[in-house]
Scaffold this active site. Structure first.
Site, PDB file in Angstrom:
ATOM      1  N   LYS A 112       0.816  -1.219   0.000  1.00 39.82           N
ATOM      2  CA  LYS A 112       0.000   0.000   0.000  1.00 39.82           C
ATOM      3  C   LYS A 112       0.845   1.263   0.000  1.00 39.82           C
ATOM      4  O   LYS A 112       0.494   2.255  -0.644  1.00 39.82           O
ATOM      5  CB  LYS A 112      -0.955  -0.015   1.195  1.00 39.82           C
ATOM      6  CG  LYS A 112      -2.034  -1.081   1.078  1.00 39.82           C
ATOM      7  CD  LYS A 112      -2.964  -1.082   2.279  1.00 39.82           C
ATOM      8  CE  LYS A 112      -4.035  -2.165   2.138  1.00 39.82           C
ATOM      9  NZ  LYS A 112      -4.953  -2.205   3.297  1.00 39.82           N
ATOM     10  N   LYS A 195     -10.039 -12.265  -6.541  1.00 34.93           N
ATOM     11  CA  LYS A 195     -10.915 -12.386  -5.382  1.00 34.93           C
ATOM     12  C   LYS A 195     -11.995 -11.304  -5.402  1.00 34.93           C
ATOM     13  O   LYS A 195     -11.737 -10.156  -5.747  1.00 34.93           O
ATOM     14  CB  LYS A 195     -10.047 -12.244  -4.119  1.00 34.93           C
ATOM     15  CG  LYS A 195     -10.767 -12.403  -2.805  1.00 34.93           C
ATOM     16  CD  LYS A 195      -9.758 -12.262  -1.670  1.00 34.93           C
ATOM     17  CE  LYS A 195     -10.427 -12.320  -0.309  1.00 34.93           C
ATOM     18  NZ  LYS A 195      -9.435 -12.144   0.777  1.00 34.93           N
ATOM     19  N   LYS A 198     -14.266  -5.294  -2.412  1.00 34.62           N
ATOM     20  CA  LYS A 198     -14.783  -3.938  -2.554  1.00 34.62           C
ATOM     21  C   LYS A 198     -13.768  -3.007  -3.218  1.00 34.62           C
ATOM     22  O   LYS A 198     -14.123  -1.945  -3.709  1.00 34.62           O
ATOM     23  CB  LYS A 198     -15.162  -3.377  -1.180  1.00 34.62           C
ATOM     24  CG  LYS A 198     -16.519  -3.853  -0.687  1.00 34.62           C
ATOM     25  CD  LYS A 198     -17.635  -3.352  -1.568  1.00 34.62           C
ATOM     26  CE  LYS A 198     -18.993  -3.757  -1.039  1.00 34.62           C
ATOM     27  NZ  LYS A 198     -20.071  -3.327  -1.938  1.00 34.62           N
TER      28      LYS A 198
END
Length: 336
Positions: A112, A195, A198
Site C-alpha cells: 500500500k 478475489k 470492494k
C-alpha cells in the site's frame, strides 16, 4: 472451550458474498462449541480516509448484517473495537516491542505504501499490525479465523506474544491461525481470476448482500464465462463457471458433482438463472432482518454496548496483567 477472535472492517455499505462465504459463514459455525469474540474494527478503518457519517453508518450496517447472517449476541461476544480503550493501550505497548525493520517488512504495508508513496501513507498503516496483535491478544484467543493473506499478521502476533512472555513472564496466550477453507473462496463475477473485493475497479462483479434481488440477478446473468457450453468445474479453463458453481454449491448445499449432472445439456443462461435464484432466496430474509435492526438504531447500539461490556471483562484483566508485568503503576481504570 477454545477462545476464538476475529474482526471485520466497516469499509462498505454492505457486506458482499465473498465476505460471507469466505469468513462470516464460518464465524457462525464457530459459535458452536467455542467462546467466540467478533469485533467490528472501526479503528483500523481510519487508515483509509472516510467521511464520518459514512463510517458510522457502515459500522452499524456491518453489525446488523452480522447478526442477520447468524451471529447470535447470546452465543458470542459481538462488539465495536473503539468501545474499548484497552485496544489502543495494548497496541502502544506492542509498538514499543516491535522492531522498525520487522514492521517495515509487513506485506500489506509495503504494497500500500508503494502504491500511495511515502508522503501519502499514514503512520497508522505502519502500526496497524501492532494494533491488530492487541485486538487478538487482549482476549487470550487460542485461534484466529483469517484468510491466507492474513497469515503474516498472525505470525507477527505470535512473535510479539512469545517475546513479551519470554521477557516479562507468561502473560499472553500464543494464538494459532485458523486459515479458513480455500473452497469457500469467491471470485469477482467480471474477473473470475481475482478475489471478490470492494477494492475492485468496478462493483459490477461484486454481489452485495443488501442489494436488491434484481440488481444481484443482473450481475450474475452478466458474469463473465468462457466460450464453451458445458457447466463443468475447471478453475484453469473455466474460471467463471467454476466460480458460479462454487457460489451455488455453497448456498444450496448441493455438491459440485450434483450440479454438473443437473445441468448436463443445459446452457449457461439456465445455469446463471439458477444461481441468481439461489442467491436471491438465500439472502432475502437476511436483508429483511438487517433492515429491521437498522431501523431500531437505539436497540442495535445497545446490543453492541452489551457486547463491549462482556469483552471489557476479559480485555481489562489482560491489560492489568500486562501493566503489572511491565511495572506500570495501575490506575483506576481496572475493574475490581
Amino acid at each position: 472451550m477454545k477462545r476464538i477472535l476475529s474482526g471485520i472492517q466497516p469499509t462498505a455499505e454492505s457486506l458482499h458474498l465473498g465476505n460471507y462465504l469466505g469468513a462470516v459463514k464460518q464465524w457462525v459455525e464457530l459459535q458452536e462449541g467455542n467462546d467466540a469474540f467478533y469485533c467490528i474494527v472501526d479503528l483500523h478503518a481510519l487508515t483509509i480516509e472516510t467521511e464520518p457519517a459514512a463510517l458510522r453508518r457502515r459500522t452499524l450496517a456491518s453489525a446488523a448484517q452480522l447478526i442477520a447472517l447468524g451471529l447470535d449476541p447470546k452465543r458470542c461476544t459481538l462488539f465495536i473495537q473503539s468501545h474499548l480503550s484497552e485496544h489502543n493501550q495494548l497496541g502502544w505497548i506492542f509498538e514499543c516491542i516491535t522492531g522498525f525493520g520487522e514492521a517495515s517488512r509487513m506485506t500489506q504495508f509495503k504494497d500500500k505504501s508503494q502504491k500511495s508513496g511515502a508522503d501519502r501513507t499514514v503512520v497508522g498503516l505502519f502500526t496497524y499490525p501492532m494494533l491488530q496483535a492487541a485486538d487478538i491478544l487482549l482476549y487470550q484467543a487460542n485461534k484466529v479465523p483469517v484468510g491466507e493473506d492474513q497469515r503474516q499478521h498472525i505470525e507477527l502476533t505470535r512473535d510479539l506474544a512469545q517475546r513479551f512472555n519470554s521477557k516479562y513472564g507468561d502473560t499472553f496466550t500464543v494464538p494459532e491461525a485458523h486459515i479458513m477453507k480455500a473452497s469457500a473462496k469467491i471470485n469477482d463475477l467480471q474477473d473470475p481470476t481475482a478475489k471478490m473485493s470492494k477494492s475492485a475497479a468496478s462493483n459490477a462483479g461484486v454481489i452485495d448482500i443488501l442489494d436488491s434481488a434484481d440488481v444481484n440477478a443482473k450481475k450474475i446473468k452478466s458474469a463473465v464465462t468462457d466460450t464453451g457450453k458445458e457447466v463443468k468445474f475447471d478453475e484453469k479453463s473455466k474460471p467463471g463457471i467454476s466460480n458460479l458453481l462454487t457460489i451455488h454449491s455453497s448456498l444450496s448445499g448441493k455438491s459440485i458433482a450434483e450440479l454438473e449432472n443437473e445441468f448436463i445439456g443445459k446452457g449457461y443462461g439456465d445455469f446463471k438463472s439458477a444461481v441468481a435464484e439461489v442467491v436471491t432466496e438465500y439472502f432475502a430474509p437476511v436483508k429483511v432482518k438487517a433492515e429491521e435492526l437498522l431501523k431500531d438504531e437505539v436497540g442495535l447500539i445497545e446490543i453492541l454496548r452489551e457486547g463491549a461490556e462482556k469483552a471489557r471483562v476479559v480485555a481489562n484483566r489482560t491489560l492489568k496483567s500486562t501493566y503489572d508485568a511491565l511495572g506500570l503503576v495501575p490506575g483506576k481504570q481496572f475493574l475490581p
